[in-house]
Design a protein around this motif. Structure first.
Motif, PDB file in Angstrom:
ATOM      1  N   TRP A  16       0.790  -1.225   0.000  1.00  0.00           N
ATOM      2  CA  TRP A  16       0.000   0.000   0.000  1.00  0.00           C
ATOM      3  C   TRP A  16       0.820   1.272   0.000  1.00  0.00           C
ATOM      4  CZ3 TRP A  16      -4.015  -1.322  -2.187  1.00  0.00           C
ATOM      5  CH2 TRP A  16      -4.564  -2.588  -1.964  1.00  0.00           C
ATOM      6  N   ASP A  17       2.010   1.277   0.579  1.00  0.00           N
ATOM      7  CA  ASP A  17       2.879   2.447   0.439  1.00  0.00           C
ATOM      8  C   ASP A  17       3.228   2.666  -1.035  1.00  0.00           C
ATOM      9  OD1 ASP A  17       2.835   2.877   3.126  1.00  0.00           O
ATOM     10  OD2 ASP A  17       4.873   2.161   3.517  1.00  0.00           O
ATOM     11  N   ASP A  18       3.542   1.565  -1.727  1.00  0.00           N
ATOM     12  CA  ASP A  18       3.857   1.672  -3.145  1.00  0.00           C
ATOM     13  C   ASP A  18       2.645   2.118  -3.961  1.00  0.00           C
ATOM     14  OD1 ASP A  18       6.416   0.827  -2.650  1.00  0.00           O
ATOM     15  OD2 ASP A  18       6.413  -0.721  -4.194  1.00  0.00           O
ATOM     16  N   VAL A  19       1.472   1.586  -3.627  1.00  0.00           N
ATOM     17  CA  VAL A  19       0.265   1.965  -4.355  1.00  0.00           C
ATOM     18  C   VAL A  19       0.010   3.466  -4.216  1.00  0.00           C
ATOM     19  CG1 VAL A  19      -2.248   1.673  -4.473  1.00  0.00           C
ATOM     20  CG2 VAL A  19      -0.775  -0.324  -4.222  1.00  0.00           C
ATOM     21  N   ALA A  20       0.222   3.986  -3.013  1.00  0.00           N
ATOM     22  CA  ALA A  20       0.036   5.421  -2.801  1.00  0.00           C
ATOM     23  C   ALA A  20       1.062   6.243  -3.591  1.00  0.00           C
ATOM     24  CB  ALA A  20       0.140   5.748  -1.311  1.00  0.00           C
ATOM     25  N   ARG A  21       2.341   5.813  -3.552  1.00  0.00           N
ATOM     26  CA  ARG A  21       3.362   6.543  -4.300  1.00  0.00           C
ATOM     27  C   ARG A  21       3.109   6.454  -5.803  1.00  0.00           C
ATOM     28  NH1 ARG A  21       6.775   4.788   0.073  1.00  0.00           N
ATOM     29  NH2 ARG A  21       7.237   2.796  -0.963  1.00  0.00           N
ATOM     30  N   ALA A  22       2.647   5.284  -6.240  1.00  0.00           N
ATOM     31  CA  ALA A  22       2.301   5.148  -7.655  1.00  0.00           C
ATOM     32  C   ALA A  22       1.152   6.076  -8.024  1.00  0.00           C
ATOM     33  CB  ALA A  22       1.924   3.698  -7.967  1.00  0.00           C
ATOM     34  N   GLY A  23       0.221   6.279  -7.108  1.00  0.00           N
ATOM     35  CA  GLY A  23      -0.869   7.214  -7.365  1.00  0.00           C
ATOM     36  C   GLY A  23      -0.370   8.631  -7.555  1.00  0.00           C
ATOM     37  N   ASP A  24       0.537   9.066  -6.699  1.00  0.00           N
ATOM     38  CA  ASP A  24       1.129  10.393  -6.857  1.00  0.00           C
ATOM     39  C   ASP A  24       1.837  10.506  -8.211  1.00  0.00           C
ATOM     40  OD1 ASP A  24       0.303  11.287  -4.363  1.00  0.00           O
ATOM     41  OD2 ASP A  24       2.137  10.627  -3.370  1.00  0.00           O
ATOM     42  N   TRP A  25       2.564   9.448  -8.561  1.00  0.00           N
ATOM     43  CA  TRP A  25       3.299   9.423  -9.826  1.00  0.00           C
ATOM     44  C   TRP A  25       2.352   9.525 -11.017  1.00  0.00           C
ATOM     45  CZ3 TRP A  25       4.010   4.772 -13.059  1.00  0.00           C
ATOM     46  CH2 TRP A  25       4.940   4.952 -14.086  1.00  0.00           C
ATOM     47  N   LEU A  26       1.234   8.809 -10.965  1.00  0.00           N
ATOM     48  CA  LEU A  26       0.272   8.856 -12.069  1.00  0.00           C
ATOM     49  C   LEU A  26      -0.366  10.235 -12.197  1.00  0.00           C
ATOM     50  CD1 LEU A  26      -1.466   5.378 -11.615  1.00  0.00           C
ATOM     51  CD2 LEU A  26       0.108   6.064 -13.453  1.00  0.00           C
ATOM     52  N   LEU A  27      -0.657  10.868 -11.066  1.00  0.00           N
ATOM     53  CA  LEU A  27      -1.205  12.232 -11.127  1.00  0.00           C
ATOM     54  C   LEU A  27      -0.190  13.197 -11.729  1.00  0.00           C
ATOM     55  CD1 LEU A  27      -3.051  12.367  -7.685  1.00  0.00           C
ATOM     56  CD2 LEU A  27      -4.117  12.297  -9.953  1.00  0.00           C
ATOM     57  N   GLU A  28       1.088  13.010 -11.387  1.00  0.00           N
ATOM     58  CA  GLU A  28       2.132  13.850 -11.979  1.00  0.00           C
ATOM     59  C   GLU A  28       2.258  13.585 -13.482  1.00  0.00           C
ATOM     60  OE1 GLU A  28       5.675  13.035  -9.833  1.00  0.00           O
ATOM     61  OE2 GLU A  28       4.962  13.945  -7.963  1.00  0.00           O
ATOM     62  N   LEU A  29       2.147  12.299 -13.872  1.00  0.00           N
ATOM     63  CA  LEU A  29       2.198  11.977 -15.291  1.00  0.00           C
ATOM     64  C   LEU A  29       1.049  12.635 -16.055  1.00  0.00           C
ATOM     65  CD1 LEU A  29       3.206   8.202 -15.600  1.00  0.00           C
ATOM     66  CD2 LEU A  29       4.505  10.207 -16.310  1.00  0.00           C
ATOM     67  N   GLU A  30      -0.120  12.639 -15.444  1.00  0.00           N
ATOM     68  CA  GLU A  30      -1.240  13.284 -16.123  1.00  0.00           C
ATOM     69  C   GLU A  30      -0.945  14.763 -16.368  1.00  0.00           C
ATOM     70  OE1 GLU A  30      -6.087  13.863 -15.773  1.00  0.00           O
ATOM     71  OE2 GLU A  30      -4.868  13.849 -13.957  1.00  0.00           O
ATOM     72  N   GLU A  31      -0.342  15.423 -15.395  1.00  0.00           N
ATOM     73  CA  GLU A  31       0.013  16.834 -15.576  1.00  0.00           C
ATOM     74  C   GLU A  31       1.040  17.004 -16.692  1.00  0.00           C
ATOM     75  OE1 GLU A  31      -1.220  19.656 -14.159  1.00  0.00           O
ATOM     76  OE2 GLU A  31      -2.759  18.268 -13.441  1.00  0.00           O
ATOM     77  N   ARG A  32       1.948  16.033 -16.824  1.00  0.00           N
ATOM     78  CA  ARG A  32       3.006  16.141 -17.838  1.00  0.00           C
ATOM     79  C   ARG A  32       2.485  15.879 -19.244  1.00  0.00           C
ATOM     80  NH1 ARG A  32       7.687  12.268 -15.820  1.00  0.00           N
ATOM     81  NH2 ARG A  32       8.447  12.733 -17.933  1.00  0.00           N
ATOM     82  N   VAL A  33       1.693  14.818 -19.415  1.00  0.00           N
ATOM     83  CA  VAL A  33       1.312  14.411 -20.774  1.00  0.00           C
ATOM     84  C   VAL A  33      -0.045  14.949 -21.203  1.00  0.00           C
ATOM     85  CG1 VAL A  33       2.706  12.331 -20.541  1.00  0.00           C
ATOM     86  CG2 VAL A  33       0.254  12.204 -20.093  1.00  0.00           C
ATOM     87  N   ARG A  34      -0.857  15.442 -20.226  1.00  0.00           N
ATOM     88  CA  ARG A  34      -2.164  16.039 -20.514  1.00  0.00           C
ATOM     89  C   ARG A  34      -3.017  15.164 -21.446  1.00  0.00           C
ATOM     90  NH1 ARG A  34      -2.738  21.362 -18.686  1.00  0.00           N
ATOM     91  NH2 ARG A  34      -1.215  21.595 -16.999  1.00  0.00           N
ATOM     92  N   PRO A  35      -3.321  13.917 -21.043  1.00  0.00           N
ATOM     93  CA  PRO A  35      -4.140  13.060 -21.899  1.00  0.00           C
ATOM     94  C   PRO A  35      -5.598  13.502 -21.866  1.00  0.00           C
ATOM     95  CG  PRO A  35      -3.814  12.013 -19.794  1.00  0.00           C
ATOM     96  CD  PRO A  35      -2.987  13.278 -19.764  1.00  0.00           C
ATOM     97  N   ALA A  36      -6.327  13.101 -22.885  1.00  0.00           N
ATOM     98  CA  ALA A  36      -7.763  13.375 -22.894  1.00  0.00           C
ATOM     99  C   ALA A  36      -8.519  12.394 -22.016  1.00  0.00           C
ATOM    100  CB  ALA A  36      -8.302  13.318 -24.322  1.00  0.00           C
ATOM    101  N   LEU A  37      -7.916  11.205 -21.759  1.00  0.00           N
ATOM    102  CA  LEU A  37      -8.622  10.167 -21.009  1.00  0.00           C
ATOM    103  C   LEU A  37      -7.624   9.286 -20.275  1.00  0.00           C
ATOM    104  CD1 LEU A  37     -11.812   8.425 -21.928  1.00  0.00           C
ATOM    105  CD2 LEU A  37      -9.878   6.907 -21.482  1.00  0.00           C
TER     106      LEU A  37
END
Length: 408
Positions: free
Chosen positions: A78-99
């Motif tokens: 669960w620590d990894d799952v949480a860190r992965a969540g932060d990482w995915l939110l950062e990726l969304e900011e970087r790549v700006r996907p539509a979905l």
């Protein structure tokens, strides 16, 4: 047509590197690229293998973001799952996907800006019920809660078979009002899998350590057949330990871990593909075998019956004598073997990447058509970030630790 017009130009998709989800993601990304959709692929679970990296490199426009965060079905993740969540939110900011296209559950609860969907490839609770019987033990209570939160926050949930979707709803409860539940079958490219001159052998491909694959049943029947049974796949769990039944099966010919091209070549040579599975939400390896002209002997479970209908022979996964009889019948009757192989390949051709991509593109368009506020309202109250939180980063991703019930 209206949904197609709203379909995204770019998608951020997650995939783990441990099982068949990666192959599914690559096949879908390639088919979407042909329809003008760019994919950014965020991988979790461990570093890409050389064949996976090669496969990703052949997809036009695919951007891969790699991590080693543990997966939600692994031991104490669960620590990894949480860190992965932060990482995915950062990726969304970087790549700006539509979905956002999530091939896992827990991150469905994240507050992404873009509309999202969750795809159910497997789950610990349904795996446990099918393979070990009964309910998963209390150590999976956190998993139950996180999966339920992710599903509750998803405007759309997809499964590759109706059997998998029904199992998901049975074990995790109904989706909230307004959420979409849909079946979109997986696919394989027939150009990569073709029949070759057949040899007198039976083949199985998959994670040898996963009890769901039931490789030990093949080990029991192999000494009683005139043809050899070859098995390809890893016998090492993601935690580094050998799986039960993976190594002490001298009656089987172990081919080891093969590259995708080597798997295709082995399938092309095999006359029969054996997959007496106890649990299989879809079965990409079976689809690849059918495209390769193999006659199919499969576990008699709802998902495999749903996909293959009368194009396979079915056996009770717990009945090794029935497995021996089915394999022997095909070995001894070349005409019946050819007929079953022909049926399987004809049915397999219906599971095309183009059809799969069309289904997802239509659903993407529907989600985009709802608008951000409507899509988020489905998830309101459930889209909080996972706790405990941590610092994200590709380079700092921790190694994979002990795995329990496989879920991919």
């Amino acid at each position: 047509m209206a949904d197609a017009a709203r379909a995204p130009g770019s998608v951020l998709m997650t995939a783990d590197t441990v099982g068949g989800v990666f192959s599914y993601a690559i096949e879908l990304a390639r088919a979407l690229a042909a329809r003008g959709v760019r994919t950014s692929l965020a991988t979790l679970g461990g570093p890409l293998s050389a064949p996976q990296r090669e496969a990703a490199g052949r997809v036009p426009g695919l951007a891969v973001f790699e991590s080693s965060f543990r997966l939600e079905w692994m031991e104490d993740p669960w620590d990894d799952v949480a860190r992965a969540g932060d990482w995915l939110l950062e990726l969304e900011e970087r790549v700006r996907p539509a979905l956002i296209h999530l091939n896992g559950y827990a991150h469905g609860a994240l507050a992404f800006r873009a509309p999202k969907l969750v795809v159910a490839h497997s789950c610990v609770l349904s795996w446990w019920a099918a393979v070990l019987g009964g309910e998963a033990p209390p150590r999976y209570d956190r998993y139950r809660r996180e999966v339920a939160r992710g599903l509750a926050a998803a405007p759309a949930v997809v499964a590759p078979t109706r059997a998998m979707l029904d199992a998901l709803l049975r074990h995790h409860g109904p989706l909230p009002g307004g959420a979409r539940a849909e079946v979109i079958p997986n696919a394989a490219d027939p150009a990569r899998f073709a029949p070759r001159p057949k040899e007198e052998l039976v083949l199985a491909v998959g994670r040898l350590w996963d009890q769901a694959k039931n490789i030990e049943a093949l080990g029991e029947v192999a000494p009683h057949l005139p043809w050899p049974i070859q098995v390809a796949g890893s016998d090492v769990r993601p935690d580094g330990g050998a799986g039960a039944g993976a190594t002490p099966l001298p009656s089987l010919e172990h081919l080891g871990v093969l590259s995708p091209s080597a798997v295709a070549a082995a399938l092309g040579r095999a006359s029969i593909y054996a997959h007496p599975a106890r649990y299989e939400p879809f079965g990409l390896s079976v689809l690849e075998a059918a495209l390769s002209g193999c006659a199919l002997v499969l576990g008699d479970i709802p998902s495999l019956r749903e996909v293959w209908g009368d194009a396979a022979l079915y056996v009770d996964p717990g009945d090794t004598e029935a497995l021996r009889r089915a394999l022997r019948a095909l070995i001894d009757t070349p005409g019946a073997r050819r007929e079953m192989a022909t049926r399987a390949r004809a049915r397999a051709l219906g599971f095309s990447p183009r059809r799969m991509a069309r289904g997802y593109q239509r659903l993407y368009g529907e989600l985009l058509g709802r608008g951000p506020s409507e899509a988020r309202s489905t998830a309101r109250g459930a889209a909080e970030r996972l706790e405990p939180r941590g610092t994200s980063g590709i380079a700092a991703a921790p190694p994979v630790k002990k795995a329990s019930a496989p879920c991919a």
